[in-house]
Design a protein around this motif. Structure first.
Motif, PDB file in Angstrom:
ATOM      1  N   GLY A  49     -13.016   9.139  11.088  1.00 39.15           N
ATOM      2  CA  GLY A  49     -12.741   7.744  11.462  1.00 39.15           C
ATOM      3  C   GLY A  49     -12.234   7.617  12.882  1.00 39.15           C
ATOM      4  O   GLY A  49     -11.883   6.525  13.322  1.00 39.15           O
ATOM      5  N   THR A  73     -10.078   7.829   5.396  1.00 42.36           N
ATOM      6  CA  THR A  73     -10.828   7.503   6.617  1.00 42.36           C
ATOM      7  C   THR A  73     -10.722   6.018   6.938  1.00 42.36           C
ATOM      8  O   THR A  73     -10.576   5.632   8.096  1.00 42.36           O
ATOM      9  CB  THR A  73     -12.311   7.905   6.447  1.00 42.36           C
ATOM     10  OG1 THR A  73     -12.354   9.220   5.954  1.00 42.36           O
ATOM     11  CG2 THR A  73     -13.048   7.837   7.756  1.00 42.36           C
ATOM     12  N   ARG A 116      -9.492   4.387  10.308  1.00 46.73           N
ATOM     13  CA  ARG A 116     -10.346   3.509  11.116  1.00 46.73           C
ATOM     14  C   ARG A 116      -9.649   2.192  11.428  1.00 46.73           C
ATOM     15  O   ARG A 116      -9.776   1.664  12.521  1.00 46.73           O
ATOM     16  CB  ARG A 116     -11.693   3.289  10.432  1.00 46.73           C
ATOM     17  CG  ARG A 116     -12.500   4.553  10.605  1.00 46.73           C
ATOM     18  CD  ARG A 116     -13.905   4.585  10.109  1.00 46.73           C
ATOM     19  NE  ARG A 116     -14.574   3.351   9.949  1.00 46.73           N
ATOM     20  CZ  ARG A 116     -15.246   3.032   8.830  1.00 46.73           C
ATOM     21  NH1 ARG A 116     -15.230   3.850   7.804  1.00 46.73           N
ATOM     22  NH2 ARG A 116     -15.897   1.924   8.769  1.00 46.73           N
TER      23      ARG A 116
END
Ligand code: AMP
Length: 186
Positions: free
Chosen positions: A57, A137, A141
């Motif tokens: 990410g 992830t 992100r």
């Protein structure tokens, strides 16, 4: 002729809206995420560099992404402009993009800012099931977005770039029509 950047957090619907806009307005849809996923699938040099980074990410380094976008924007075909999806994601990328636009003579670029609250983003991303959509992830992100990407919006405000704020929650078609009406009025 439209030259557009679609901006917003991961899960805001940038890809979906960009694809619809591209088909309705006859635009090139340039998605840096998709370019990278294709490169990973084709096992190119770019794909090999990007794969591990994407799975965490984190962001692929600016110099690599700027090169990719410069090459992509230089493509000439019979479309009526483009929509850039997933770029710029850092101030550094935004500055480089400004130089690329100057070089190509694009002085009419507009930013579509898709606004969606955090809780909704997480629900959507978990439902999507892409390989970089695991819970860990996703959190990363969103953090990367807040830290590195959201400041790009302020940068654009300071540069007086036209920004169209669009509510990204609701029916896909309704949101898309709102974007088109807002573009036509802008
Ligand atoms: P996306 O499909 O836009 O969500 O992008 C998927 C992943 O590709 C991101 O999480 C990043 O790892 C990478 N990526 C896409 N666009 C960029 C960019 N402009 N700068 C750096 N990394 C990017």
């Amino acid at each position: 002729m439209y030259r557009l950047i679609i901006f917003g957090p991961p899960g805001a619907g940038k890809g979906t809206q960009a694809e619809l806009l591209a088909s309705k307005l006859n635009l090139n849809h340039f998605s840096t995420g998709q370019i990278l996923r294709d490169a990973v699938a084709a096992e190119t040099g770019l794909g090999q560099k990007a794969k591990a980074i994407m799975n965490t990410g984190n962001l692929v380094p600016d110099d690599i992404m700027i090169g990719v976008v410069e090459e992509t924007l230089s493509i000439e075909n019979d479309k009526d402009g483009f929509i850039l999806d997933g770029f710029p994601r850092t101030i550094e990328q935004a500055k480089a993009l400004g130089l690329i636009f100057n070089k190509l003579g694009f002085d009419d670029v507009k930013v579509i800012n898709l606004e969606v609250k955090d809780e909704e983003l997480i629900t959507r991303l978990l439902a999507r099931g892409r390989s970089d959509d695991s819970e860990e992830t996703i959190k990363n992100r969103l953090n990367v977005y807040l830290e590195s990407t959201e400041p790009v919006l302020n940068y654009y405000k300071e540069c007086n770039k036209p920004i169209l704020n669009i509510n990204g929650i609701g029916e896909i078609e309704f949101i898309n029509n709102t974007i088109i009406e807002t573009l036509e009025r802008s």
